[in-house]
Scaffold this motif. Structure first.
Motif, PDB file in Angstrom:
ATOM      1  N   SER A 184      39.016  28.640  40.953  1.00  0.00           N
ATOM      2  CA  SER A 184      39.201  30.010  41.451  1.00  0.00           C
ATOM      3  C   SER A 184      40.303  30.700  40.651  1.00  0.00           C
ATOM      4  O   SER A 184      40.197  31.874  40.301  1.00  0.00           O
ATOM      5  N   LYS A 185      41.369  29.949  40.360  1.00  0.00           N
ATOM      6  CA  LYS A 185      42.447  30.511  39.537  1.00  0.00           C
ATOM      7  C   LYS A 185      41.947  30.720  38.102  1.00  0.00           C
ATOM      8  O   LYS A 185      42.273  31.712  37.459  1.00  0.00           O
ATOM      9  N   LEU A 186      41.114  29.774  37.642  1.00  0.00           N
ATOM     10  CA  LEU A 186      40.566  29.909  36.285  1.00  0.00           C
ATOM     11  C   LEU A 186      39.785  31.219  36.155  1.00  0.00           C
ATOM     12  O   LEU A 186      39.937  31.944  35.171  1.00  0.00           O
ATOM     13  N   VAL A 187      38.989  31.527  37.174  1.00  0.00           N
ATOM     14  CA  VAL A 187      38.181  32.745  37.136  1.00  0.00           C
ATOM     15  C   VAL A 187      39.096  33.978  37.017  1.00  0.00           C
ATOM     16  O   VAL A 187      38.803  34.921  36.275  1.00  0.00           O
ATOM     17  N   ILE A 188      40.224  33.940  37.705  1.00  0.00           N
ATOM     18  CA  ILE A 188      41.184  35.060  37.613  1.00  0.00           C
ATOM     19  C   ILE A 188      41.740  35.149  36.190  1.00  0.00           C
ATOM     20  O   ILE A 188      41.765  36.218  35.576  1.00  0.00           O
ATOM     21  N   ASN A 189      42.156  34.026  35.641  1.00  0.00           N
ATOM     22  CA  ASN A 189      42.698  34.024  34.280  1.00  0.00           C
ATOM     23  C   ASN A 189      41.642  34.408  33.241  1.00  0.00           C
ATOM     24  O   ASN A 189      41.949  35.067  32.246  1.00  0.00           O
ATOM     25  N   THR A 252      51.781  45.993  36.907  1.00  0.00           N
ATOM     26  CA  THR A 252      52.714  46.196  35.792  1.00  0.00           C
ATOM     27  C   THR A 252      52.999  44.896  35.023  1.00  0.00           C
ATOM     28  O   THR A 252      53.747  44.888  34.050  1.00  0.00           O
ATOM     29  N   ASN A 253      52.391  43.795  35.486  1.00  0.00           N
ATOM     30  CA  ASN A 253      52.617  42.490  34.822  1.00  0.00           C
ATOM     31  C   ASN A 253      52.088  42.459  33.398  1.00  0.00           C
ATOM     32  O   ASN A 253      51.003  42.956  33.131  1.00  0.00           O
ATOM     33  N   ILE A 254      52.827  41.809  32.562  1.00  0.00           N
ATOM     34  CA  ILE A 254      52.330  41.461  31.239  1.00  0.00           C
ATOM     35  C   ILE A 254      51.816  40.032  31.402  1.00  0.00           C
ATOM     36  O   ILE A 254      52.600  39.131  31.705  1.00  0.00           O
TER      37      ILE A 254
HETATM   38  O1  PAF Z   1      48.618  34.013  33.470  1.00  0.00           O
HETATM   39  C1  PAF Z   1      49.040  34.975  34.131  1.00  0.00           C
HETATM   40  O2  PAF Z   1      49.667  35.914  33.642  1.00  0.00           O
HETATM   41  C2  PAF Z   1      48.809  34.951  35.637  1.00  0.00           C
HETATM   42  O3  PAF Z   1      48.163  33.750  35.956  1.00  0.00           O
HETATM   43  C3  PAF Z   1      48.005  36.138  36.177  1.00  0.00           C
HETATM   44  C4  PAF Z   1      47.513  35.816  37.576  1.00  0.00           C
HETATM   45  C5  PAF Z   1      46.854  36.497  35.287  1.00  0.00           C
HETATM   46  C6  PAF Z   1      48.908  37.342  36.396  1.00  0.00           C
HETATM   47  O4  PAF Z   1      49.436  37.892  35.244  1.00  0.00           O
END
Ligand code: PAF
Length: 309
Positions: A184-189, A252-254
């Protein structure tokens, strides 16, 4: 409990800082001696959503100095997992547990092969961390951490880890289905990382722009198809909506992969989109968009040298 966080990158620095608020003995293992000494003397400066604060963290480049560890948290890039695990061997004893919250698929397998599956606890975290400088990190987003074992068992030490994490403000729960969780986390990434790295856009922007949103949807749909064919139960009813929601929540995350590209570092593409391409090939299903994303990220990685020349 003696806890050792391995790797002074964004996530390793953030985890070590938070864990140092506990009553446990917390160390950061950094293979770079000068950097470890600096962190040992100055601690880690944290800024961001948890405010501005400084964590006193013991750091060393020498596992022998640290001694036997109860919990080792591997926080290096996925392509460095094997070397990191070989390096921590002097700290491993019968009851040591190794926790990996790294992005991508394959880390649990690498650690299990080297140290034995019974020692390994896997997991995923939605914490956002941005590397600023050695010993300086931005806590870019709060987010849940989920841990579990590949055999679904919940031994007592896993409950202790959950308790320590929660006590220092890292919201953590246990799952019996770690495979479903990691996929599930992989799908997000898969949806976010390569696309942000290629376009150099922050997470939120790729769902605002119709071009990138289209690519994100295709990449995620391919990944979900592969997961379904592998009979992996994703933890979200609507994975696509979840990926878009993560983009908005971390607007706003990089992303970690864009951070790598900006610092001209190797990315984790082989453990993220390339996993989908490989698995799709084995299953005989299409993963054209992921294949293009992998190729473009590889091209960017190979351009670092040209830019320096
Ligand atoms: O790799 C990342 O940056 C994080 O796992 C995510 C969830 C994509 C948020 O930036």
């Amino acid at each position: 409990m003696r806890i050792v966080v391995v790797g002074p990158g964004a996530m390793g620095s953030l985890l070590a800082s938070f864990l140092s608020k506990s009553k446990e003995e917390v160390w950061l293992l950094d293979k770079d001696r000068a950097r470890a000494e600096k962190i040992d003397q100055q601690g880690i400066i944290v800024e961001g959503v948890s405010g501005n604060w400084q964590a006193k963290v013991r750091a060393s480049s020498n596992p022998q100095t640290i001694g036997k560890a109860d919990l080792i948290i591997i926080s290096v890039k996925a392509y460095d997992t094997k070397e990191a695990v070989l390096g921590v061997r002097p700290m491993v004893f019968e009851n040591t547990r190794i926790l990996t919250l790294q992005n991508g698929i394959g880390n649990i397998e690498i650690i299990s092969e080297l140290l034995g599956q019974e020692k390994v606890i896997g997991g995923a975290t939605n914490l956002g961390a941005t590397f600023l400088d050695p010993g300086k990190v931005r806590h870019a987003g709060k987010g849940e951490t989920v841990i579990g074992r590949i055999d679904g068992k919940i031994p007592v030490e896993m409950r202790s880890i959950r308790q320590i994490f929660n006590a220092v403000g890292l919201e953590t729960r246990i799952s019996r289905d770690i495979k479903g969780l990691l996929w599930s986390k992989l799908v997000i990434n898969v949806g976010i990382n390569a696309l942000t790295a290629i376009t150099r856009l922050p997470n939120g922007r790729i769902v605002e722009l119709e071009w990138t949103r289209r690519v994100l949807r295709e990449a995620v749909t391919e990944a979900v198809r592969v997961a379904k064919r592998k009979k992996i139960k994703l933890i979200y009813d609507d994975p696509l909506a979840k990926v878009e929601a993560v983009c908005e929540a971390t607007a706003t995350n990089i992303s970690s992969m864009l951070q790598d590209v900006l610092r001209k570092k190797r990315t984790e593409i082989d453990f993220i989109n390339a996993v989908i391409v490989r698995q799709a090939q084995e299953l005989g299903v299409a993963a054209v968009v992921n294949s293009v994303l992998v190729d473009l990220v590889k091209a960017i990685e190979s351009s670092y040298k040209l830019m320096e020349a």
